[in-house]
Design a protein around this motif. Structure first.
Motif, PDB file in Angstrom:
ATOM      1  N   ARG A 116       0.810  -1.207  -0.085  1.00  9.77           N
ATOM      2  CA  ARG A 116       0.125   0.115  -0.209  1.00  9.77           C
ATOM      3  C   ARG A 116       0.834   1.236  -0.079  1.00  9.77           C
ATOM      4  O   ARG A 116       0.262   2.273   0.181  1.00  9.77           O
ATOM      5  CB  ARG A 116      -0.833  -0.026   1.257  1.00  9.77           C
ATOM      6  N   LYS A 117       2.223   1.213  -0.032  1.00 10.27           N
ATOM      7  CA  LYS A 117       3.293   2.252  -0.128  1.00 10.27           C
ATOM      8  C   LYS A 117       2.904   3.241   1.215  1.00 10.27           C
ATOM      9  O   LYS A 117       3.071   4.357   1.067  1.00 10.27           O
ATOM     10  CB  LYS A 117       2.970   3.012  -1.279  1.00 10.27           C
ATOM     11  N   ARG A 118       2.726   2.606   2.279  1.00 10.72           N
ATOM     12  CA  ARG A 118       2.633   3.334   3.600  1.00 10.72           C
ATOM     13  C   ARG A 118       3.808   3.100   4.343  1.00 10.72           C
ATOM     14  O   ARG A 118       3.874   2.506   5.294  1.00 10.72           O
ATOM     15  CB  ARG A 118       1.321   2.744   4.221  1.00 10.72           C
ATOM     16  N   TYR A 119       4.884   3.447   3.895  1.00 10.87           N
ATOM     17  CA  TYR A 119       6.196   3.264   4.261  1.00 10.87           C
ATOM     18  C   TYR A 119       6.450   3.705   5.768  1.00 10.87           C
ATOM     19  O   TYR A 119       6.917   3.162   6.436  1.00 10.87           O
ATOM     20  CB  TYR A 119       7.402   3.839   3.338  1.00 10.87           C
ATOM     21  N   VAL A 120       5.919   5.031   6.045  1.00  8.20           N
ATOM     22  CA  VAL A 120       6.215   5.485   7.375  1.00  8.20           C
ATOM     23  C   VAL A 120       5.369   4.566   8.421  1.00  8.20           C
ATOM     24  O   VAL A 120       5.772   4.362   9.461  1.00  8.20           O
ATOM     25  CB  VAL A 120       5.793   7.115   7.311  1.00  8.20           C
ATOM     26  N   LEU A 121       3.953   4.381   7.941  1.00  6.49           N
ATOM     27  CA  LEU A 121       3.265   3.597   8.829  1.00  6.49           C
ATOM     28  C   LEU A 121       3.707   2.363   9.154  1.00  6.49           C
ATOM     29  O   LEU A 121       3.600   1.629  10.412  1.00  6.49           O
ATOM     30  CB  LEU A 121       1.795   3.728   8.434  1.00  6.49           C
ATOM     31  N   THR A 122       4.290   1.961   8.043  1.00  7.72           N
ATOM     32  CA  THR A 122       4.863   0.240   8.168  1.00  7.72           C
ATOM     33  C   THR A 122       6.035   0.458   9.259  1.00  7.72           C
ATOM     34  O   THR A 122       6.244  -0.561  10.005  1.00  7.72           O
ATOM     35  CB  THR A 122       5.065  -0.391   6.689  1.00  7.72           C
ATOM     36  N   GLY A 123       7.040   1.380   9.235  1.00 11.55           N
ATOM     37  CA  GLY A 123       8.067   1.528   9.748  1.00 11.55           C
ATOM     38  C   GLY A 123       7.818   1.599  11.212  1.00 11.55           C
ATOM     39  O   GLY A 123       8.184   1.094  12.248  1.00 11.55           O
ATOM     40  N   ALA A 124       6.459   2.403  11.525  1.00 12.23           N
ATOM     41  CA  ALA A 124       5.883   2.806  13.005  1.00 12.23           C
ATOM     42  C   ALA A 124       5.234   1.505  13.676  1.00 12.23           C
ATOM     43  O   ALA A 124       5.656   1.126  14.723  1.00 12.23           O
ATOM     44  CB  ALA A 124       4.761   3.811  12.938  1.00 12.23           C
ATOM     45  N   ALA A 125       4.757   0.673  12.546  1.00 12.69           N
ATOM     46  CA  ALA A 125       4.216  -0.599  13.137  1.00 12.69           C
ATOM     47  C   ALA A 125       5.223  -1.614  13.335  1.00 12.69           C
ATOM     48  O   ALA A 125       5.126  -2.176  14.479  1.00 12.69           O
ATOM     49  CB  ALA A 125       3.163  -1.186  12.225  1.00 12.69           C
ATOM     50  N   ALA A 126       6.170  -1.713  12.744  1.00 11.73           N
ATOM     51  CA  ALA A 126       7.466  -2.640  12.854  1.00 11.73           C
ATOM     52  C   ALA A 126       8.077  -2.080  14.452  1.00 11.73           C
ATOM     53  O   ALA A 126       8.403  -2.990  14.988  1.00 11.73           O
ATOM     54  CB  ALA A 126       8.335  -2.752  11.650  1.00 11.73           C
ATOM     55  N   GLY A 127       8.294  -0.903  14.309  1.00 10.12           N
ATOM     56  CA  GLY A 127       9.020  -0.186  15.657  1.00 10.12           C
ATOM     57  C   GLY A 127       8.115  -0.508  16.693  1.00 10.12           C
ATOM     58  O   GLY A 127       8.869  -1.018  17.777  1.00 10.12           O
ATOM     59  N   ALA A 128       6.895  -0.525  16.642  1.00 11.19           N
ATOM     60  CA  ALA A 128       5.963  -0.851  18.142  1.00 11.19           C
ATOM     61  C   ALA A 128       6.257  -2.332  18.396  1.00 11.19           C
ATOM     62  O   ALA A 128       6.377  -2.471  19.552  1.00 11.19           O
ATOM     63  CB  ALA A 128       4.642  -0.635  17.534  1.00 11.19           C
ATOM     64  N   VAL A 129       6.341  -2.998  17.347  1.00 13.98           N
ATOM     65  CA  VAL A 129       6.475  -4.509  17.544  1.00 13.98           C
ATOM     66  C   VAL A 129       7.765  -4.741  18.025  1.00 13.98           C
ATOM     67  O   VAL A 129       7.928  -5.395  19.227  1.00 13.98           O
ATOM     68  CB  VAL A 129       6.193  -5.371  16.541  1.00 13.98           C
ATOM     69  N   VAL A 130       8.855  -4.227  17.800  1.00 16.39           N
ATOM     70  CA  VAL A 130      10.317  -4.368  18.271  1.00 16.39           C
ATOM     71  C   VAL A 130      10.285  -3.708  19.565  1.00 16.39           C
ATOM     72  O   VAL A 130      10.999  -4.331  20.557  1.00 16.39           O
ATOM     73  CB  VAL A 130      11.059  -3.667  17.184  1.00 16.39           C
ATOM     74  N   THR A 131       9.785  -2.537  19.962  1.00 22.96           N
ATOM     75  CA  THR A 131       9.658  -1.962  21.202  1.00 22.96           C
ATOM     76  C   THR A 131       8.892  -2.800  22.180  1.00 22.96           C
ATOM     77  O   THR A 131       9.580  -2.890  23.291  1.00 22.96           O
ATOM     78  CB  THR A 131       9.056  -0.510  21.171  1.00 22.96           C
ATOM     79  N   ALA A 132       7.931  -3.460  21.747  1.00 26.91           N
ATOM     80  CA  ALA A 132       7.165  -4.328  22.773  1.00 26.91           C
ATOM     81  C   ALA A 132       7.965  -5.628  23.023  1.00 26.91           C
ATOM     82  O   ALA A 132       8.145  -6.063  24.425  1.00 26.91           O
ATOM     83  CB  ALA A 132       5.868  -4.752  22.192  1.00 26.91           C
ATOM     84  N   LEU A 133       8.848  -6.138  22.000  1.00 23.01           N
ATOM     85  CA  LEU A 133       9.522  -7.484  22.407  1.00 23.01           C
ATOM     86  C   LEU A 133      10.577  -6.775  23.227  1.00 23.01           C
ATOM     87  O   LEU A 133      11.234  -7.471  24.255  1.00 23.01           O
ATOM     88  CB  LEU A 133      10.107  -7.807  21.132  1.00 23.01           C
ATOM     89  N   ALA A 134      11.343  -5.614  22.894  1.00 22.15           N
ATOM     90  CA  ALA A 134      12.378  -5.207  23.846  1.00 22.15           C
ATOM     91  C   ALA A 134      12.130  -4.966  25.270  1.00 22.15           C
ATOM     92  O   ALA A 134      12.616  -5.343  26.181  1.00 22.15           O
ATOM     93  CB  ALA A 134      12.879  -3.710  23.336  1.00 22.15           C
ATOM     94  N   VAL A 135      10.709  -4.309  25.616  1.00 19.39           N
ATOM     95  CA  VAL A 135      10.249  -4.078  26.937  1.00 19.39           C
ATOM     96  C   VAL A 135      10.090  -5.351  27.255  1.00 19.39           C
ATOM     97  O   VAL A 135      10.349  -5.841  28.686  1.00 19.39           O
ATOM     98  CB  VAL A 135       8.997  -3.329  26.821  1.00 19.39           C
ATOM     99  N   THR A 136       9.508  -6.435  26.700  1.00 19.46           N
ATOM    100  CA  THR A 136       9.239  -7.745  27.224  1.00 19.46           C
ATOM    101  C   THR A 136      10.578  -8.457  27.799  1.00 19.46           C
ATOM    102  O   THR A 136      10.596  -9.068  28.576  1.00 19.46           O
ATOM    103  CB  THR A 136       8.481  -8.722  26.197  1.00 19.46           C
ATOM    104  N   GLY A 137      11.580  -8.292  26.965  1.00 16.17           N
ATOM    105  CA  GLY A 137      12.766  -8.692  27.139  1.00 16.17           C
ATOM    106  C   GLY A 137      13.615  -8.355  28.516  1.00 16.17           C
ATOM    107  O   GLY A 137      14.330  -9.059  29.246  1.00 16.17           O
TER     108      GLY A 137
END
Length: 243
Positions: A116-137
């Motif tokens: 869908r060419k939503r590059y910024v939002l895709t990066g934000a969604a991926a960043g949220a997943v990574v951040t949640a995993l980092a907090v979990t770790g």
């Protein structure tokens, strides 16, 4: 209604009155600016509420003897359930299927956003997943956790607070909110949330986590995603949906 709600051109001819729901204002008569303010306020409150609930869950289910006994009882009951033990024994591929589904979910999240060419939002969604995993770790590594008896092996197994698998699954499910088109969002996110719930249930049935670990994972993801949505709304990147 809030003081900043205004009828926009072409909105409902009926004047907004006290008691009207916020979604009526969003669809029929709320300006884009007030809608962004409302989203920012509610997502910020959701983030703070999730953090508060996470603290309560940690204190109640991890630090107290009663909470630990409840977790022990859940593990003991799972092992005493012959039906669950039979399913896990006869279908060892469930573990691999769960891992495969998590990989497919990550690929799907990125693919939808990039297509869908939503590059910024895709990066934000991926960043949220990574951040949640980092907090979990960080919580798994540094938060004091009890150890519960493994009755099958006679050893002590550390409690995984929160559940990393559940964090990843729910992170993918809520990340889809940012990349899926508006009209398909409810269906896709709802189905993904059911899948994430199944992943969390499997980790409990397999004896990998306590129920409190899964609850904590859900609250971590909710806090991170709500905080991200609050930031996006603050930057003016949200608007009322179509009629």
């Amino acid at each position: 209604m809030a003081s900043y709600d205004r009828l926009r051109a072409g909105g409902s001819p009926r004047p907004l009155e006290t008691g009207d729901t916020w979604w009526y204002a969003a669809v029929a008569g709320e300006t884009a600016g007030s809608f962004r303010t409302r989203v920012r306020t509610r997502t910020r409150r959701a983030c703070l509420g999730a953090v508060l609930l996470l603290t309560v869950v940690y204190a109640g289910l991890v630090l107290t003897a009663t909470g630990r006994r409840w977790g022990d009882a859940a593990v003991t009951g799972r092992r005493a359930d012959s039906a669950a033990a039979t399913v896990l024994r006869e279908h060892p591929s469930l573990a691999g299927l769960t891992t495969l589904s998590l990989i497919v979910g990550c690929v799907l999240l990125l693919a939808v956003g990039l297509i869908r060419k939503r590059y910024v939002l895709t990066g934000a969604a991926a960043g949220a997943v990574v951040t949640a995993l980092a907090v979990t770790g960080l919580l798994q590594r540094y938060a004091p956790r009890p150890r519960f008896a493994d009755t099958a092996a006679g050893a002590l197994v550390p409690s995984g607070f929160p559940s990393a698998q559940t964090t990843l699954a729910l992170g993918i499910a809520l990340g889809l909110v940012l990349v899926v088109p508006y009209r398909q969002r409810a269906l896709v996110v709802g189905a993904a949330t059911l899948w994430a719930t199944a992943v969390g249930a499997y980790t409990i049935a397999a004896g990998q986590h306590r129920p409190g670990d899964v609850i904590a994972a859900a609250l971590v993801v909710l806090a991170v995603v709500s905080g991200l949505l609050a930031v996006i709304a603050r930057k003016g990147k949200v608007r009322p949906g179509p009629r």
